[in-house]
Design a protein around this motif. Sequence first.
Motif, short mmCIF file in Angstrom:
data_model
loop_
_atom_site.label_atom_id
_atom_site.label_comp_id
_atom_site.label_asym_id
_atom_site.label_seq_id
_atom_site.Cartn_x
_atom_site.Cartn_y
_atom_site.Cartn_z
N THR A 51 -86.92 -7.18 -67.14
CA THR A 51 -87.40 -6.69 -65.84
C THR A 51 -88.85 -6.25 -65.89
OG1 THR A 51 -85.17 -5.96 -65.22
CG2 THR A 51 -87.02 -4.99 -64.02
N PHE A 52 -89.16 -5.35 -66.85
CA PHE A 52 -90.47 -4.70 -66.84
C PHE A 52 -91.56 -5.48 -67.59
CE2 PHE A 52 -87.39 -1.23 -66.26
CZ PHE A 52 -87.85 -0.75 -65.05
N MET A 53 -91.15 -6.42 -68.45
CA MET A 53 -92.15 -7.18 -69.19
C MET A 53 -92.17 -8.66 -68.81
SD MET A 53 -93.84 -5.16 -71.12
CE MET A 53 -93.70 -3.37 -71.24
N SER A 54 -91.34 -9.06 -67.85
CA SER A 54 -91.33 -10.45 -67.42
C SER A 54 -91.28 -10.57 -65.90
CB SER A 54 -90.14 -11.19 -68.04
OG SER A 54 -90.10 -12.54 -67.62
N TYR A 55 -90.18 -10.10 -65.28
CA TYR A 55 -90.01 -10.27 -63.84
C TYR A 55 -91.11 -9.60 -63.02
CZ TYR A 55 -85.30 -12.21 -64.39
OH TYR A 55 -84.22 -12.99 -64.70
N ASN A 56 -91.62 -8.48 -63.50
CA ASN A 56 -92.63 -7.74 -62.74
C ASN A 56 -94.05 -8.29 -62.95
OD1 ASN A 56 -90.69 -6.10 -61.69
ND2 ASN A 56 -91.17 -4.32 -62.96
N PHE A 57 -94.17 -9.35 -63.72
CA PHE A 57 -95.46 -9.99 -63.94
C PHE A 57 -95.46 -11.38 -63.29
CE2 PHE A 57 -95.43 -6.83 -67.26
CZ PHE A 57 -96.76 -6.49 -67.44
N PRO A 58 -96.64 -11.92 -63.01
CA PRO A 58 -96.69 -13.30 -62.50
C PRO A 58 -96.07 -14.26 -63.51
CG PRO A 58 -98.81 -12.21 -62.22
CD PRO A 58 -97.97 -11.30 -63.08
N LEU A 59 -95.59 -15.36 -63.03
CA LEU A 59 -94.98 -16.37 -63.89
C LEU A 59 -95.96 -16.82 -64.97
CD1 LEU A 59 -92.36 -18.05 -64.20
CD2 LEU A 59 -93.46 -19.82 -62.82
N ASN A 60 -95.51 -16.83 -66.22
CA ASN A 60 -96.32 -17.26 -67.37
C ASN A 60 -97.54 -16.37 -67.62
OD1 ASN A 60 -94.63 -19.49 -67.96
ND2 ASN A 60 -95.67 -20.72 -66.40
N TYR A 61 -97.49 -15.13 -67.16
CA TYR A 61 -98.60 -14.20 -67.38
C TYR A 61 -98.69 -13.85 -68.87
CZ TYR A 61 -101.64 -10.14 -66.91
OH TYR A 61 -102.68 -9.26 -67.03
N THR A 62 -99.91 -13.81 -69.39
CA THR A 62 -100.13 -13.45 -70.79
C THR A 62 -101.20 -12.39 -70.91
OG1 THR A 62 -101.79 -15.21 -71.10
CG2 THR A 62 -99.48 -15.76 -71.61
N ILE A 63 -101.20 -11.69 -72.04
CA ILE A 63 -102.27 -10.75 -72.35
C ILE A 63 -102.88 -11.16 -73.70
CG2 ILE A 63 -101.22 -8.84 -71.08
CD1 ILE A 63 -100.36 -7.66 -73.76
N ARG A 64 -104.14 -10.80 -73.89
CA ARG A 64 -104.82 -11.14 -75.14
C ARG A 64 -104.58 -10.05 -76.17
NH1 ARG A 64 -110.55 -11.49 -74.91
NH2 ARG A 64 -110.55 -12.99 -76.62
N VAL A 65 -104.10 -10.46 -77.31
CA VAL A 65 -103.87 -9.51 -78.41
C VAL A 65 -104.48 -10.07 -79.68
CG1 VAL A 65 -101.73 -8.60 -77.41
CG2 VAL A 65 -101.63 -10.55 -78.97
N HIS A 66 -104.72 -9.19 -80.63
CA HIS A 66 -105.19 -9.64 -81.93
C HIS A 66 -104.12 -10.50 -82.61
CE1 HIS A 66 -108.01 -6.22 -81.44
NE2 HIS A 66 -108.82 -6.98 -82.18
N TYR A 67 -104.57 -11.40 -83.42
CA TYR A 67 -103.64 -12.26 -84.16
C TYR A 67 -102.64 -11.41 -84.94
CZ TYR A 67 -102.06 -15.74 -87.56
OH TYR A 67 -101.29 -16.55 -88.35
N GLU A 68 -103.12 -10.29 -85.51
CA GLU A 68 -102.26 -9.43 -86.33
C GLU A 68 -101.20 -8.70 -85.50
OE1 GLU A 68 -105.86 -10.34 -88.53
OE2 GLU A 68 -105.54 -9.53 -86.52
N GLU A 69 -101.39 -8.66 -84.19
CA GLU A 69 -100.44 -7.95 -83.33
C GLU A 69 -99.23 -8.80 -82.94
OE1 GLU A 69 -103.56 -4.82 -81.27
OE2 GLU A 69 -103.35 -6.83 -80.44
N ILE A 70 -99.24 -10.05 -83.37
CA ILE A 70 -98.05 -10.90 -83.19
C ILE A 70 -97.24 -10.75 -84.47
CG2 ILE A 70 -97.22 -13.21 -82.64
CD1 ILE A 70 -100.03 -13.82 -81.57
N PHE A 71 -96.45 -9.70 -84.50
CA PHE A 71 -95.77 -9.27 -85.73
C PHE A 71 -94.32 -9.72 -85.67
CE2 PHE A 71 -93.93 -5.93 -88.54
CZ PHE A 71 -94.73 -6.15 -89.66
N ARG A 72 -93.97 -10.69 -86.54
CA ARG A 72 -92.64 -11.29 -86.52
C ARG A 72 -92.02 -11.28 -87.91
NH1 ARG A 72 -94.67 -16.56 -83.16
NH2 ARG A 72 -96.15 -16.52 -84.88
N PHE A 73 -90.84 -11.88 -88.00
CA PHE A 73 -90.14 -11.92 -89.29
C PHE A 73 -90.97 -12.57 -90.39
CE2 PHE A 73 -86.13 -12.18 -86.55
CZ PHE A 73 -85.94 -10.82 -86.59
N ASN A 74 -91.68 -13.65 -90.03
CA ASN A 74 -92.43 -14.34 -91.08
C ASN A 74 -93.56 -13.47 -91.63
OD1 ASN A 74 -93.81 -14.59 -88.63
ND2 ASN A 74 -94.81 -16.50 -89.23
N ASN A 75 -94.13 -12.59 -90.79
CA ASN A 75 -95.15 -11.66 -91.30
C ASN A 75 -94.55 -10.71 -92.34
OD1 ASN A 75 -95.73 -12.02 -88.10
ND2 ASN A 75 -97.63 -12.11 -89.29
N ILE A 76 -93.35 -10.24 -92.04
CA ILE A 76 -92.67 -9.33 -92.95
C ILE A 76 -92.33 -10.03 -94.26
CG2 ILE A 76 -90.58 -7.94 -93.29
CD1 ILE A 76 -90.56 -7.48 -90.24
#
Length: 229
Positions: A51-76
Amino acid sequence: MTHPSWILGIFFVYAATVQINSPPDPPCGSGNLCKALCTLRNYLNFTNRRTFMSYNFPLNYTIRVHYEEIFRFNNISQLRSSVPDLPEENLQELWLEVYMEVLKKVLKVLPQKHPSHKYTFHLEKLFRDVQQISSFQMEHLAQIQKILANMKDPNTKMWKSVKPKALMDNCYRTMHCLFPHCFPTENKQADYCSFHYWKMSSKRPKNLEGSTSAVMENDRQPPTRHGRK
């Protein structure tokens, strides 16, 4: 004034349905840190993220983040394999720093009257609560220091455009991966750091992720694609 019995019957069926569809919060580990993380988990449940991070934003809306802020399992897994005897506290603190920075960027693009602003603001507060309770005292290893420095470098050229919900999905899953003792499960073989676990969990009812009641009353919004206000 009396009400027809069929109206009362509908009311009680509705009340029972609400009760059935509002399961208790999942189990939580002991200790103040786990309590704070479980509060955060419940607030980050699937319904809220959608709801708050998808539906309330325009379709396919993105924000710019540092590469390091995409923190996933493979980073760990990469950090664990490249740094022998890497203290788990270093990874936990890195996770906390990463997503506090991510939330700052989300808040930066949200006008105060945006339907997701209050939710995101409170989410950031919950992260600060975790930070205060955790009080990590370990010295950062060189690899962790480099990631933190790159993440806070305003002149970096390593930017990525990512959907807010994708960032919060990563946050939710990696939190379980790094703090598994706080999120006990009946399945003793469950591996929160496994893609397979989350692939299988996606087939289960989403309201089992956490309490759907963990939404601020003033923030309840019907699904919308109207975008920022």
